[in-house]
Design a protein around this motif. Structure first.
Motif, PDB file in Angstrom:
ATOM      1  N   LEU A  31       0.821  -1.202   0.000  1.00  0.00           N
ATOM      2  CA  LEU A  31       0.000   0.000   0.000  1.00  0.00           C
ATOM      3  C   LEU A  31       0.859   1.257   0.000  1.00  0.00           C
ATOM      4  N   MET A  32       0.573   2.148  -0.934  1.00  0.00           N
ATOM      5  CA  MET A  32       1.192   3.467  -0.941  1.00  0.00           C
ATOM      6  C   MET A  32       0.274   4.390  -0.153  1.00  0.00           C
ATOM      7  N   LYS A  71       7.828   6.252  -9.857  1.00  0.00           N
ATOM      8  CA  LYS A  71       7.564   7.639 -10.249  1.00  0.00           C
ATOM      9  C   LYS A  71       6.223   8.116  -9.700  1.00  0.00           C
ATOM     10  N   ILE A  72       5.223   7.239  -9.687  1.00  0.00           N
ATOM     11  CA  ILE A  72       3.940   7.587  -9.060  1.00  0.00           C
ATOM     12  C   ILE A  72       4.147   7.809  -7.567  1.00  0.00           C
ATOM     13  N   ARG A  73       4.951   6.954  -6.929  1.00  0.00           N
ATOM     14  CA  ARG A  73       5.209   7.078  -5.488  1.00  0.00           C
ATOM     15  C   ARG A  73       5.806   8.430  -5.132  1.00  0.00           C
ATOM     16  N   THR A  74       6.713   8.945  -5.963  1.00  0.00           N
ATOM     17  CA  THR A  74       7.375  10.214  -5.661  1.00  0.00           C
ATOM     18  C   THR A  74       6.444  11.408  -5.777  1.00  0.00           C
ATOM     19  N   VAL A  83      -3.703   9.212  -8.180  1.00  0.00           N
ATOM     20  CA  VAL A  83      -4.222   7.969  -7.618  1.00  0.00           C
ATOM     21  C   VAL A  83      -4.958   8.271  -6.321  1.00  0.00           C
ATOM     22  N   THR A  84      -5.844   7.370  -5.963  1.00  0.00           N
ATOM     23  CA  THR A  84      -6.562   7.455  -4.701  1.00  0.00           C
ATOM     24  C   THR A  84      -5.810   6.648  -3.653  1.00  0.00           C
ATOM     25  N   VAL A 114      -1.155 -14.235 -17.973  1.00  0.00           N
ATOM     26  CA  VAL A 114      -0.456 -12.978 -17.725  1.00  0.00           C
ATOM     27  C   VAL A 114      -1.411 -11.864 -18.105  1.00  0.00           C
ATOM     28  N   ALA A 115      -1.225 -10.694 -17.499  1.00  0.00           N
ATOM     29  CA  ALA A 115      -2.125  -9.586 -17.813  1.00  0.00           C
ATOM     30  C   ALA A 115      -1.451  -8.264 -17.510  1.00  0.00           C
ATOM     31  N   VAL A 116      -1.954  -7.227 -18.162  1.00  0.00           N
ATOM     32  CA  VAL A 116      -1.524  -5.858 -17.872  1.00  0.00           C
ATOM     33  C   VAL A 116      -2.735  -5.101 -17.355  1.00  0.00           C
ATOM     34  N   THR A 117      -2.522  -4.298 -16.317  1.00  0.00           N
ATOM     35  CA  THR A 117      -3.610  -3.562 -15.690  1.00  0.00           C
ATOM     36  C   THR A 117      -3.200  -2.102 -15.512  1.00  0.00           C
ATOM     37  N   SER A 118      -4.111  -1.307 -14.991  1.00  0.00           N
ATOM     38  CA  SER A 118      -3.801   0.105 -14.718  1.00  0.00           C
ATOM     39  C   SER A 118      -3.256   0.283 -13.308  1.00  0.00           C
ATOM     40  N   GLY A 119      -3.091  -0.805 -12.563  1.00  0.00           N
ATOM     41  CA  GLY A 119      -2.552  -0.743 -11.209  1.00  0.00           C
ATOM     42  C   GLY A 119      -3.103  -1.865 -10.362  1.00  0.00           C
ATOM     43  N   GLY A 120      -2.468  -2.080  -9.198  1.00  0.00           N
ATOM     44  CA  GLY A 120      -3.010  -3.014  -8.233  1.00  0.00           C
ATOM     45  C   GLY A 120      -2.445  -4.413  -8.229  1.00  0.00           C
TER      46      GLY A 120
END
Length: 336
Positions: A31-32, A71-74, A83-84, A114-120
């Motif tokens: 969790l961020m 990069k999202i974390r920073t 992001v929420t 295998v899959a690509v997602t927008s996050g999670g």
């Protein structure tokens, strides 16, 4: 009402429940909790997501990390990737189908994918659109397969879809040992191109083993002194490297990049083809991942995993990615 009828109705009610309504209620996830350094990342428990129409739920065996995660974390990407919080990072997953939402007919529970997602994906369970899913290559472990989606899709779309690399062309790939670069080198080799890659000296043998014909040590040699009259340049580095790249292309050559924007003036002066970075494609991600999976199964492509971390140390996987020194992919093992 007769007993057999009651039992029949009870069985019908059970079998009519969507598979998405069964399964565990809670799961572990990275969790961020805010924006900043590694200290904002922690492993905690959250509710298991339920797939909606057209979605599947995947029991995560392994998930790869990509530069976009740290990069999202920073907080540097808040304008484009807000992001929420708390947010679960990760876009690449390899695992097994655990549940399906309404309307999904191409998959069944237990399929290895295998899959690509927008996050999670750095969690025990993740939701993915069914069209973003492909069968896991048989020859790869879950850890290896997890490294495919984001990086290999970027290489495929840039070099094959947009670049249309052809046999006999001279292709220069900057950052050849990274996640995107490693697949790009192999795809260009598979297409029959003469491949030159830039990398530190420690990665030269690796790059030659996966198809590079020449390797340039960017720390000691200017690539312009070696790579000349190139048909195609793929830049995965950006900055000064991207600005200097038009000089090594023949007139009418192609400059491809996954970071930054091509230098418009140089592209115009040298009559280069310089498409802006784009992930646009006429195919669904699952269709592209299927083609890539076939190449991994045939041996035309190989996956190199630099390091595997347990979920409890997933924050360290993002730290390693942030150094920019990893070879191939960095993976988090979720299911032991």
């Amino acid at each position: 009402m007769q007993l057999p009828i009651v039992l029949s109705l009870f069985v019908f009610a059970l079998t009519s429940l969507s598979s998405a309504e069964t399964g565990p209620a809670r799961m572990r996830a990275l969790l961020m909790t805010g924006y900043g350094g590694p200290e904002v990342m922690k492993v905690g428990e959250v509710a298991v997501p339920t797939p909606a129409s057209g979605e599947v739920r995947i029991r995560t065996h392994a998930a790869a990390v990509n530069p976009i995660d740290w990069k999202i974390r920073t907080g540097k990407l808040q304008r484009n990737y807000g992001v929420t919080l708390p947010y679960i990072p990760g876009r690449d997953v390899a695992g097994t189908i655990d549940a399906m939402g309404p309307g999904v007919t191409d998959w069944k529970v237990g399929d290895s994918v295998v899959a690509v997602t927008s996050g999670g994906t750095l969690a025990e369970y993740v939701i993915a659109p069914a069209e973003n899913v492909a069968r896991k290559p048989n020859k790869l472990t879950f850890e290896e397969a997890a490294g495919i989606p984001t990086a290999s899709l970027a290489a495929w779309r840039t070099l094959i879809t947009n670049g249309d690399i052809k046999k006999g062309q001279r292709v220069l790939i900057h950052g050849g040992a990274g996640g995107v670069g490693s697949t790009a080198v192999q795809l260009a080799h598979w297409r029959g191109a003469h491949v030159i890659a830039t990398a530190s000296q420690s990665n030269h043998a690796y790059l030659k083993s996966i198809g590079a014909d020449e390797v340039i040590d960017y720390r000691t040699t200017r690539f312009e002194d070696v790579a000349k009259n190139m048909d195609v340049v793929l830049d995965t580095v950006g900055g000064e490297t991207l600005q200097r790249s038009p000089a090594v292309l023949r007139e009418g050559g192609t400059l491809l990049t996954i970071v930054g924007m091509p230098p418009a003036q140089a592209c115009s002066e040298r009559k280069l083809r310089c498409p802006t970075p784009s992930t646009a494609t006429s195919e669904q991600p699952g269709e592209e991942l299927t083609k890539l999976g076939q190449l991994f199964d045939s041996g035309a492509l190989k996956m190199y995993v630099e390091a595997v971390f347990p979920l409890e140390q997933a924050a360290k996987a993002l730290e390693l990615s942030e150094t920019g020194r990893a070879r191939g992919k960095i993976v988090v093992r979720v299911l032991n």
